[in-house]
Design a protein around this motif. Structure first.
Motif, PDB file in Angstrom:
ATOM      1  N   CYS A 162       0.849  -1.174   0.000  1.00 29.52           N
ATOM      2  CA  CYS A 162       0.000   0.000   0.000  1.00 29.52           C
ATOM      3  C   CYS A 162       0.889   1.230   0.000  1.00 29.52           C
ATOM      4  CB  CYS A 162      -0.906  -0.001   1.229  1.00 29.52           C
ATOM      5  SG  CYS A 162      -2.064  -1.394   1.259  1.00 29.52           S
ATOM      6  N   ASP A 170      -0.261   0.493   8.012  1.00 30.47           N
ATOM      7  CA  ASP A 170      -1.483   1.289   8.017  1.00 30.47           C
ATOM      8  C   ASP A 170      -2.628   0.310   8.242  1.00 30.47           C
ATOM      9  OD1 ASP A 170      -3.975   2.553   6.954  1.00 30.47           O
ATOM     10  OD2 ASP A 170      -2.618   4.198   6.481  1.00 30.47           O
ATOM     11  N   CYS A 198      -4.356  -1.150   5.229  1.00 32.16           N
ATOM     12  CA  CYS A 198      -3.543  -1.746   4.169  1.00 32.16           C
ATOM     13  C   CYS A 198      -3.753  -3.257   4.124  1.00 32.16           C
ATOM     14  CB  CYS A 198      -2.065  -1.428   4.397  1.00 32.16           C
ATOM     15  SG  CYS A 198      -0.965  -2.226   3.214  1.00 32.16           S
ATOM     16  N   CYS A 238      -0.663  -5.361   4.565  1.00 31.87           N
ATOM     17  CA  CYS A 238      -0.242  -5.537   5.957  1.00 31.87           C
ATOM     18  C   CYS A 238      -0.956  -6.741   6.575  1.00 31.87           C
ATOM     19  CB  CYS A 238      -0.548  -4.284   6.770  1.00 31.87           C
ATOM     20  SG  CYS A 238       0.403  -2.832   6.302  1.00 31.87           S
ATOM     21  N   LEU A 252      -3.579   6.196   4.424  1.00 35.95           N
ATOM     22  CA  LEU A 252      -4.623   5.733   3.510  1.00 35.95           C
ATOM     23  C   LEU A 252      -5.937   6.489   3.695  1.00 35.95           C
ATOM     24  CD1 LEU A 252      -3.986   1.888   3.320  1.00 35.95           C
ATOM     25  CD2 LEU A 252      -3.614   3.607   1.552  1.00 35.95           C
ATOM     26  N   SER A 294      -8.406   4.633   9.124  1.00 34.87           N
ATOM     27  CA  SER A 294      -7.052   4.310   9.587  1.00 34.87           C
ATOM     28  C   SER A 294      -6.757   5.001  10.910  1.00 34.87           C
ATOM     29  CB  SER A 294      -6.015   4.720   8.544  1.00 34.87           C
ATOM     30  OG  SER A 294      -6.046   3.873   7.418  1.00 34.87           O
ATOM     31  N   GLY A 351       5.623   3.467   1.904  1.00 36.49           N
ATOM     32  CA  GLY A 351       4.455   2.601   1.823  1.00 36.49           C
ATOM     33  C   GLY A 351       4.489   1.494   2.850  1.00 36.49           C
ATOM     34  N   THR A 352       3.436   0.715   2.856  1.00 32.93           N
ATOM     35  CA  THR A 352       3.306  -0.393   3.800  1.00 32.93           C
ATOM     36  C   THR A 352       2.904  -1.651   3.039  1.00 32.93           C
ATOM     37  OG1 THR A 352       0.984   0.215   4.200  1.00 32.93           O
ATOM     38  CG2 THR A 352       2.630   1.123   5.705  1.00 32.93           C
TER      39      THR A 352
END
Length: 229
Positions: free
Chosen positions: A26, A77, A80, A83, A113, A122, A196-197
């Motif tokens: 993400c 996040d 995400c 994740c 996000l 989030s 990003g994640t």
């Protein structure tokens, strides 16, 4: 922010990854992403992470032995989906390493996000994660949160975590008690430059970049060994 210690906090292990370099994740530069999410709200990371000490230091949640020889910094996040996928894979290996005293884990919970996808899910989830940590139920809440895709009402998520709902927890969620901490965590993510994640840094060096190692328990265990953990 004063240090807060919570013993026997089980921390669901999720991490963040630089999308500009990794194959999937993400990103702060896109509006959405999709991936398989965790199916079990009482997943293996919650089980392995049970009993670890948690310390909140500034914008980070520190999990595991503070004297561990290595430090893993992870970025996530709550919305995400990658994740959530990491939760089922590489995060289990990271949890095991923390439980064995090999590494302490620093979590940075982003909320970028919200700006990319709209809403405040989030940030609300991040606030609830902090509240769950104070209640000693972070791992269980985190697992349940990702099992639901990260955008669910935090109080409904908490209903699936035995012993979490209380007047104090509910008030923290409803009144957004930790909104200042959520903002600090987002800034820490932005300042990190990871982009990003999910992303994982071990002793300051990003690992698991490219391919699917972040999403496979055995593969990420090899990544950790290669990093000296």
């Amino acid at each position: 922010m004063p240090v807060r210690r919570t013993v026997r906090v089980a921390v669901a292990l999720v991490a963040a990854g630089a999308v500009a370099l990794a194959g999937a994740g993400c990103s702060s530069s896109v509006t959405s992403a999709s991936a398989a999410v965790a199916e079990d709200a009482d997943g293996p990371t919650a089980v392995v992470g049970a009993g670890l000490t948690t310390v909140v230091e500034g914008a980070k949640i520190i999990v595991g032995d503070p004297k561990a020889p290595h430090t893993a910094t992870v970025y996530l996040d709550p919305r995400c989906s990658y994740c959530a996928k990491f939760e089922e894979g590489g995060a289990v290996a990271l949890a095991q390493a923390a439980a064995e005293g090999k590494v302490r884990i620093e979590y940075v919970v982003a909320s970028f996000l919200d700006a990319r996808s709209g809403g405040t899910a989030s940030a609300r989830a991040a606030n609830a994660m902090r509240a769950a940590a104070e209640a000693g139920k972070f791992a269980e809440f985190q697992a349940a949160l990702f099992a639901g895709g990260g955008a669910e009402d935090p109080l409904k998520v908490a209903d699936r975590v035995e012993g979490l709902r209380s007047a104090e927890f509910d008030r923290a969620v409803r009144e957004d008690t930790y909104h200042g901490w959520v903002a600090s965590a987002e800034k820490a993510f932005e300042d990190s430059g990871v982009g990003g994640t999910p992303s994982v840094l071990v002793d300051g060096r990003q690992v698991g970049v490219g391919g699917d190692a972040l999403y496979d328990q055995d593969a990420f265990a090899r990544v950790l060994r290669d990093a000296g953990v």
